[in-house]
Design a protein around this motif. Sequence first.
Motif, PDB file in Angstrom:
ATOM      1  N   LYS A  15      12.958 -10.409   7.537  1.00 64.65           N
ATOM      2  CA  LYS A  15      15.216 -10.749   8.255  1.00 64.65           C
ATOM      3  C   LYS A  15      15.973 -10.323   7.174  1.00 64.65           C
ATOM      4  O   LYS A  15      16.077 -10.446   5.576  1.00 64.65           O
ATOM      5  N   HIS A  17      20.414  -8.772   6.437  1.00 65.68           N
ATOM      6  CA  HIS A  17      21.533  -7.995   7.067  1.00 65.68           C
ATOM      7  C   HIS A  17      22.376  -7.627   6.217  1.00 65.68           C
ATOM      8  O   HIS A  17      21.972  -7.130   5.015  1.00 65.68           O
ATOM      9  N   ASN A  21      26.111  -7.854   9.472  1.00 68.17           N
ATOM     10  CA  ASN A  21      24.594  -7.309  11.069  1.00 68.17           C
ATOM     11  C   ASN A  21      23.249  -7.275  10.626  1.00 68.17           C
ATOM     12  O   ASN A  21      22.613  -6.856   9.551  1.00 68.17           O
ATOM     13  N   ASP A  22      22.638  -8.240  11.296  1.00 70.27           N
ATOM     14  CA  ASP A  22      21.045  -8.663  11.102  1.00 70.27           C
ATOM     15  C   ASP A  22      19.801  -7.822  12.109  1.00 70.27           C
ATOM     16  O   ASP A  22      20.529  -7.081  13.200  1.00 70.27           O
ATOM     17  N   PHE A  23      18.794  -7.828  11.112  1.00 69.55           N
ATOM     18  CA  PHE A  23      18.039  -7.000  11.551  1.00 69.55           C
ATOM     19  C   PHE A  23      16.482  -7.770  11.233  1.00 69.55           C
ATOM     20  O   PHE A  23      16.370  -8.211  10.206  1.00 69.55           O
ATOM     21  N   VAL A  24      15.452  -7.437  12.401  1.00 70.21           N
ATOM     22  CA  VAL A  24      14.212  -7.388  11.799  1.00 70.21           C
ATOM     23  C   VAL A  24      13.099  -6.910  11.429  1.00 70.21           C
ATOM     24  O   VAL A  24      13.816  -5.482  12.080  1.00 70.21           O
ATOM     25  N   CYS A  44      14.544  -9.971  19.414  1.00 64.22           N
ATOM     26  CA  CYS A  44      15.905 -10.550  18.697  1.00 64.22           C
ATOM     27  C   CYS A  44      17.148 -11.437  19.552  1.00 64.22           C
ATOM     28  O   CYS A  44      18.224 -11.843  19.361  1.00 64.22           O
ATOM     29  N   ARG A  46      18.230 -14.524  20.786  1.00 63.42           N
ATOM     30  CA  ARG A  46      18.314 -15.388  19.316  1.00 63.42           C
ATOM     31  C   ARG A  46      18.345 -16.962  19.920  1.00 63.42           C
ATOM     32  O   ARG A  46      18.592 -17.850  18.729  1.00 63.42           O
ATOM     33  N   ALA A  52      18.003 -11.062  16.573  1.00 63.33           N
ATOM     34  CA  ALA A  52      19.001 -10.034  15.476  1.00 63.33           C
ATOM     35  C   ALA A  52      19.211  -8.507  16.440  1.00 63.33           C
ATOM     36  O   ALA A  52      19.340  -9.531  17.686  1.00 63.33           O
ATOM     37  N   ASP A  53      20.115  -8.049  15.409  1.00 65.39           N
ATOM     38  CA  ASP A  53      21.244  -7.207  16.645  1.00 65.39           C
ATOM     39  C   ASP A  53      19.989  -5.847  16.537  1.00 65.39           C
ATOM     40  O   ASP A  53      20.541  -4.425  17.433  1.00 65.39           O
ATOM     41  N   ALA A  83      18.638  -3.867  19.997  1.00 65.69           N
ATOM     42  CA  ALA A  83      18.583  -5.924  21.079  1.00 65.69           C
ATOM     43  C   ALA A  83      17.802  -5.394  21.923  1.00 65.69           C
ATOM     44  O   ALA A  83      16.999  -6.251  22.088  1.00 65.69           O
ATOM     45  N   THR A 227      29.072  -6.414  17.307  1.00 56.93           N
ATOM     46  CA  THR A 227      28.020  -7.313  16.419  1.00 56.93           C
ATOM     47  C   THR A 227      29.641  -7.580  15.466  1.00 56.93           C
ATOM     48  O   THR A 227      30.797  -7.400  15.660  1.00 56.93           O
TER      49      THR A 227
END
Length: 286
Positions: A15, A17, A21-24, A44, A46, A52-53, A83, A227
């Motif tokens: 994980k 960011h 702005n966050d991502f897996v 994604c 939450r 995630a975004d 997402a 976001t």
Amino acid sequence: MTALAASHAGQPFAKGHGAGNDFVILPDPYGCLTLTAQEVAGLCDRRTGIGADGILRAVRCSAASEAAGMTAEAEWFMDYRNADGTLGQMCGNGIRVLARYLVDTGYCPPGLLAIATRAGIRTVHVSHRTADFEGPVTVDMGRPCLSGPAGITVTAGGRSWSAAHVDVGNPHAVVLVDDLQHPGDLTTPPVVNPTHAYPDGVTVEFVVRRSSHHLALRVHERGVGETRACGTGACAAVAVALRTGAVADAFTVDMPGGRLRIAVLPDGSMQLTGPAAIVAHGTVRL
């Protein structure tokens, strides 16, 4: 590994960011993982997923059919998914986070990395990380294109504005506003007209000028919602500021999640610099 096999063995993930702005990140160097839109949306979510975004699948170009023509220039392909599970062409924060991940995990040495995207090759510079310092990451974003649909209007929060179209590898509609609260809470997507201008959706930026070289913005990203930051959106905002009279070769762009800096090169191309952090590693059942 297929998605079904990964659901039993546990799919590795990280994980990360960039300015919130966050991502897996899903490492898939040999291109064995098949993701459905439903699986992406589930990861994604939450409340019931990781949250995630978007998803960044890291796959070698040699194992990705979409990157078959870019293997001579780049080793890695960024398979970016929004997402909601739809495909994304480019993500300025995501590519910086992916580059940080590739360096931190030893897939790539620090320095310059060429990464393939659906919008083409992007060059990313990742500094060496120490125990006490995780420096910013810079990506060459290319030249924004302002030609495209005309007569665009955006409606949000009970107000309407004219918008400028900008392509930064993905489409944006940029609105200059007097107050960042005017678009409302952005829990529903802004209405963009004419509706046929963006058949696959568009990311909308609401931008306030703080000074000749300082912007602030909020963004509603297609396939995601509002976001905390958007790298391509920051570049699109700078492109509109330049077209409407700003004269500067470096801009600061503030967003709810943090600050990005954009250098404008003599040929009009842009370099985007900002934080990129990996905050967790684990395995997940798809």
